[in-house]
Structure formats: C-alpha cells, structure tokens
Design a protein around this motif. Sequence first.
Motif, PDB file in Angstrom:
ATOM      1  N   LEU A  26     -12.377  -2.650  22.602  1.00 56.08           N
ATOM      2  CA  LEU A  26     -13.273  -2.169  21.122  1.00 56.08           C
ATOM      3  C   LEU A  26     -13.317  -0.543  21.284  1.00 56.08           C
ATOM      4  CD1 LEU A  26     -16.082  -4.792  19.571  1.00 56.08           C
ATOM      5  CD2 LEU A  26     -14.152  -4.321  18.772  1.00 56.08           C
ATOM      6  N   ALA A  27     -13.499  -0.333  22.177  1.00 57.95           N
ATOM      7  CA  ALA A  27     -12.808   1.271  22.865  1.00 57.95           C
ATOM      8  C   ALA A  27     -13.769   1.796  24.219  1.00 57.95           C
ATOM      9  CB  ALA A  27     -14.996   1.965  22.144  1.00 57.95           C
ATOM     10  N   VAL A  28     -12.912   2.983  24.633  1.00 56.40           N
ATOM     11  CA  VAL A  28     -13.085   3.203  26.184  1.00 56.40           C
ATOM     12  C   VAL A  28     -13.790   4.793  26.555  1.00 56.40           C
ATOM     13  CG1 VAL A  28     -11.304   0.932  26.946  1.00 56.40           C
ATOM     14  CG2 VAL A  28     -10.777   3.424  26.873  1.00 56.40           C
ATOM     15  N   LEU A  29     -14.863   4.498  27.666  1.00 52.10           N
ATOM     16  CA  LEU A  29     -15.212   5.943  28.249  1.00 52.10           C
ATOM     17  C   LEU A  29     -14.910   6.464  29.355  1.00 52.10           C
ATOM     18  CD1 LEU A  29     -17.613   5.904  29.034  1.00 52.10           C
ATOM     19  CD2 LEU A  29     -18.566   5.104  26.471  1.00 52.10           C
ATOM     20  N   GLU A  30     -14.260   6.885  30.978  1.00 53.28           N
ATOM     21  CA  GLU A  30     -14.555   7.589  31.124  1.00 53.28           C
ATOM     22  C   GLU A  30     -16.017   8.120  31.683  1.00 53.28           C
ATOM     23  OE1 GLU A  30     -10.928   7.496  33.752  1.00 53.28           O
ATOM     24  OE2 GLU A  30     -10.711   7.917  31.418  1.00 53.28           O
ATOM     25  N   ALA A  31     -16.639   8.724  32.601  1.00 54.78           N
ATOM     26  CA  ALA A  31     -17.415   9.549  32.643  1.00 54.78           C
ATOM     27  C   ALA A  31     -17.380   9.659  34.681  1.00 54.78           C
ATOM     28  CB  ALA A  31     -19.006   8.634  32.537  1.00 54.78           C
ATOM     29  N   SER A  32     -18.541  10.347  34.308  1.00 53.62           N
ATOM     30  CA  SER A  32     -18.694  10.969  35.628  1.00 53.62           C
ATOM     31  C   SER A  32     -20.488  10.765  36.085  1.00 53.62           C
ATOM     32  CB  SER A  32     -18.824  12.906  36.198  1.00 53.62           C
ATOM     33  OG  SER A  32     -16.504  12.688  36.760  1.00 53.62           O
ATOM     34  N   THR A  33     -20.516  10.360  37.182  1.00 52.92           N
ATOM     35  CA  THR A  33     -22.432  10.081  37.549  1.00 52.92           C
ATOM     36  C   THR A  33     -22.877  11.805  36.819  1.00 52.92           C
ATOM     37  OG1 THR A  33     -22.269   8.434  38.675  1.00 52.92           O
ATOM     38  CG2 THR A  33     -23.923   9.466  39.203  1.00 52.92           C
ATOM     39  N   HIS A  34     -23.955  11.976  36.287  1.00 52.81           N
ATOM     40  CA  HIS A  34     -24.454  13.052  36.178  1.00 52.81           C
ATOM     41  C   HIS A  34     -25.946  13.119  36.946  1.00 52.81           C
ATOM     42  CE1 HIS A  34     -26.206  15.822  33.687  1.00 52.81           C
ATOM     43  NE2 HIS A  34     -27.045  15.578  33.472  1.00 52.81           N
ATOM     44  N   ALA A  35     -26.256  11.704  36.713  1.00 49.35           N
ATOM     45  CA  ALA A  35     -27.926  11.045  37.264  1.00 49.35           C
ATOM     46  C   ALA A  35     -28.205  10.345  37.843  1.00 49.35           C
ATOM     47  CB  ALA A  35     -29.214  12.046  36.764  1.00 49.35           C
ATOM     48  N   VAL A  36     -28.743   9.664  38.772  1.00 51.26           N
ATOM     49  CA  VAL A  36     -29.081   8.440  39.175  1.00 51.26           C
ATOM     50  C   VAL A  36     -30.941   7.912  39.548  1.00 51.26           C
ATOM     51  CG1 VAL A  36     -28.691   6.490  40.557  1.00 51.26           C
ATOM     52  CG2 VAL A  36     -27.129   8.065  40.195  1.00 51.26           C
ATOM     53  N   HIS A  37     -31.415   7.231  38.386  1.00 52.94           N
ATOM     54  CA  HIS A  37     -32.772   7.032  38.468  1.00 52.94           C
ATOM     55  C   HIS A  37     -33.059   5.653  39.288  1.00 52.94           C
ATOM     56  CE1 HIS A  37     -33.701  11.209  36.502  1.00 52.94           C
ATOM     57  NE2 HIS A  37     -31.977  10.751  35.164  1.00 52.94           N
TER      58      HIS A  37
END
Length: 169
Positions: free
Chosen positions: A124-135
Amino acid sequence: MSGQAAPAVTGPAVDAGSFRQAMGRLATGVTLVTTRFDGVDHVMTANSFTSVSLDPPLVLFCVRRGSRFHHAVLASGVWGVSVLPAAMEDAGRFFAQPGRPVGGVTRWPCHRGVRGVALFDAALAVLEASTHAVHDEGDHAIVVGAVTALGPPRDDRPLIYQRGRYRTC
C-alpha cells in the motif's frame, strides 16, 4: 463512558501473558521491514511500525534484540518498509516465522529501492530510511529512521493484526 473505571493493575500483577492479552486488543497495521547486509536480504514482519515526525520525516519500528534481523539492520544502517494489503497475508505470515531461512524475498514481486533494499510491489506504501537513532528498551530495540525515499501510495484493503490474528477491514 461507563460509571466505573477498571481497577488499576500495577507491580508484580503485570505478567507477560496479561500484558500480551491487553496489547493484543490494539489493532495495528502489518509491515515488512527489509534490509540488505553482506549481499543478503533480511526481512521481518512488524506491526510495531509508526510515524514519529513530519519535520523531519521520521519513522520507527521495534525489533527483538539478539535476532538476526536486529544485527543485520544495525550493521546495514538502511532499511525499507512495505505496508501490507490484505492480499499479502501469506507474506506477513512467512516473514514472521521464527528461525526460517534467511531470504525468501523473491517469492513475491518486489523491486530494489534507491538504497538497495527490497520493497514489495503490491504494498500500500513503501519507504526507505537511514537509521537515525537506536534505543534499547526491555528485550527490544526501537529503531528510528530518517525517511530518505517514498513511493506513491496505493488504495487497497489493509492487512491488520489484532488479538493474535490477521484481519482486514
């Protein structure tokens, strides 16, 4: 609203089973989160995906620490998300299987995003991301990503998950 509030549950009475049952009442969307590490596609089914911010565009998902996907996505630093339609329930089930062999992306039509991650064509939707933060929280990591690419959304019935079952609306 009814006249009586439910009694509060606190402290040791909050066991994992009761917590799971309570959280299972919340209907969530179903996504496939993908990454590519050392030339290998890694995919996990996630219903713990949400937007965080519009400015800048940030999203997050949660992954169990110590899992193969946890290691791969942190090492890669880039990932994709495909929001599943009802017709992709079989993919959601397949990628949710613990201990299944790595891969399996090509069982469903997909393409590579600009960052090289697999994105599913019927999503229905796709996106790409770069890791910004990990908690690190509890037994999971909250992975926050800066959205770097976005595909056009499609209209179709969404796949949702509630009370331990896949559903649609």
